[in-house]
Design an enzyme around this catalytic site. Structure first.
Site, short mmCIF file in Angstrom:
data_model
loop_
_atom_site.label_atom_id
_atom_site.label_comp_id
_atom_site.label_asym_id
_atom_site.label_seq_id
_atom_site.Cartn_x
_atom_site.Cartn_y
_atom_site.Cartn_z
N MET A 126 45.92 47.56 46.96
CA MET A 126 46.39 47.05 47.98
C MET A 126 46.85 45.54 48.06
O MET A 126 48.04 45.09 48.40
CB MET A 126 45.60 47.30 49.19
CG MET A 126 45.39 48.77 49.75
SD MET A 126 44.43 48.70 51.31
CE MET A 126 42.92 49.19 50.78
N PRO A 129 48.43 38.98 44.25
CA PRO A 129 48.08 37.50 44.34
C PRO A 129 48.29 36.74 45.25
O PRO A 129 47.54 35.73 45.51
CB PRO A 129 48.92 37.17 42.79
CG PRO A 129 48.98 38.55 42.11
CD PRO A 129 48.98 39.69 43.14
N GLY A 130 49.41 36.94 46.04
CA GLY A 130 49.72 36.11 46.94
C GLY A 130 49.51 36.43 48.53
O GLY A 130 49.91 35.61 49.46
N SER A 133 44.45 39.65 52.34
CA SER A 133 44.34 40.57 53.22
C SER A 133 45.56 40.79 54.15
O SER A 133 45.47 41.58 55.15
CB SER A 133 43.23 40.44 54.25
OG SER A 133 41.97 40.06 53.38
N GLU A 243 36.05 52.73 54.98
CA GLU A 243 35.81 51.69 54.00
C GLU A 243 35.02 50.64 54.59
O GLU A 243 33.90 50.05 54.05
CB GLU A 243 37.08 51.17 53.62
CG GLU A 243 36.94 49.94 52.45
CD GLU A 243 38.21 49.45 52.07
OE1 GLU A 243 38.23 48.34 51.32
OE2 GLU A 243 39.38 49.90 52.35
N GLY A 340 11.72 29.96 45.77
CA GLY A 340 11.57 28.73 45.33
C GLY A 340 12.45 28.59 44.07
O GLY A 340 13.62 29.30 44.03
N GLY A 341 12.08 27.72 42.91
CA GLY A 341 12.94 27.74 41.61
C GLY A 341 13.27 29.02 41.11
O GLY A 341 14.26 29.21 40.33
N THR A 366 38.36 39.93 55.66
CA THR A 366 37.28 38.85 55.82
C THR A 366 36.74 38.75 57.01
O THR A 366 37.24 39.28 57.69
CB THR A 366 37.94 37.35 55.44
OG1 THR A 366 38.86 37.25 56.50
CG2 THR A 366 38.56 37.35 53.99
#
Length: 380
Positions: A126, A129-130, A133, A243, A340-341, A366
């Site tokens: 679907m 590139p341009g 959604s 979906e 933590g780390g 989105t």
């Protein structure tokens, strides 16, 4: 919280799929992340054991049961194991309804046995590139040439794009017809002019092949038109709720697994002479996350029932998709903080979950688009 959603048969199905993942996926997934693709033989093995095409009629080799709970089990167990490269969800949850509901008898006989056996891996194209959604902005075109179609254009972010043998392509077949100007055309491996671009370098989901696809004067025979000409956009709108629910299923399972691993970590990790779970702030944070996780689980299970009952609306799916995925990313971020780390180290599962989860609020529409759908339904 004990769940009552699944039948005894489905619980057995879960046990079998869990065993499949333990034997065929767990030992290899780390290497697949380095390879950035899952081998095709995994699909064939899954097909042999009945994990693909559970909704496909038995006469084509499928399970013959359209109950979405089987799909949910596959998504949940794959997510809980962190096996984000396994693209069965796209195959079963997204592509399967198009083939079972729209394909002609000839098309079903041609495609469904391989779909079920894992010999035909599928994708749906679907996004461009341009366009992102904005499906009505699709520029890929298909023009009639005799009884055939000539397909031109490019798609991007296509899950299973490298491995796919069969790709459902959304193309503009009538530029003057607006939303009625789109059709679904099935492109098959080996068609002249069908080219695969990059296997895209993503932040997470490293073992999943997500690709660019290019169509340069690809001749599509008339018998590869899926459904009716001009109905493509309507078909997409009909199937997007499932979906989006499947994305919410992943969100709920990810929240449960990440919460569990964080609680265990907080029990074991010591700071200032005691385990960090003993600190009031830690307990308060975990209490909040546990509550949110249970609320998401209750909601997702209810929405699965609604889908099975065919009462799940576009607005319902938008609600559960944006709410569950936003809470998923919030929860995982806070779980990383509690680690933590070590939470920033990719050798820890919580770090991988952090990377894999970020796309959840983006694909399938989105969060912002989900809110727009819900807002329009309020008739303000």
């Amino acid at each position: 919280m004990e769940r009552s959603l699944f039948t005894p048969e489905q619980i057995m199905f879960r046990d079998s799929f869990r065993a499949f993942l333990k034997e065929h996926v767990a030992p290899h997934h780390e290497q697949w992340e380095k390879d950035e693709i899952v081998p095709r033989d995994l699909w064939v093995e899954a097909g042999k054991l009945g994990f693909l095409g559970t909704a496909v009629e038995e006469k084509y080799g499928g399970g013959g049961d359209p109950d979405f709970r089987f799909n949910a089990i596959v998504s949940e167990e794959t997510t809980r194991g962190g096996y984000s490269g396994v693209g069965f969800m796209l195959h079963n949850d997204v592509v399967q309804p198009y083939l079972t509901e729209l394909a002609t008898e000839e098309q079903k006989q041609r495609w469904l046995p391989g779909f079920v056996s894992g010999e035909i891996i599928t994708a749906i194209a679907m996004t461009e590139p341009g366009t992102g959604s904005d499906l009505q902005g699709i520029k890929t075109t298909a023009k009639k040439d005799g009884n055939d179609w000539i397909l031109n254009g490019s798609k991007t972010f296509i899950t299973n794009g490298i491995n796919a043998d069969l790709v459902i392509v959304v193309a503009r077949t009538n530029p003057d017809a607006g939303a009625q100007g789109f059709s679904l055309l099935v492109v098959e491996r080996g068609m002249e002019g069908f080219e695969r671009g990059r296997n895209l370098d993503k932040v997470g989901l490293k073992a999943q092949d997500t690709a660019e696809l290019h169509f340069n004067n690809v001749r599509i025979p008339a018998e590869n038109l899926l459904g009716e000409e001009g109905m493509g956009f309507i078909y997409l709108m009909k199937n997007l709720p499932q979906e989006r629910l499947s994305i919410a299923v992943v969100a709920a399972a990810a929240m449960e697994s990440c919460l569990a691993m964080t609680i265990e970590y907080c029990r074991d990790r010591k700071a200032f002479g005691r385990n960090i779970g003993a600190f009031q702030n830690t307990r308060f944070v975990l209490a909040e996350l546990a509550t949110e996780t249970q609320m998401v689980r209750l909601a997702v299970d209810k929405y699965i029932e609604m889908l099975n009952e065919k009462t799940l609306t576009v607005q319902d799916a938008a609600m559960i998709k944006w709410w569950s995925t936003e809470l998923q990313t919030k929860l995982i971020d806070r779980c990383v903080q509690l680690h933590g780390g070590y939470g920033y180290m990719r050798e820890y599962p919580i770090a991988k979950a952090f990377l894999d989860s970020r796309v959840q609020t983006i694909y399938g529409g989105t969060t912002e688009i989900m809110k727009e759908i819900i807002g329009r339904s309020l008739n303000l």
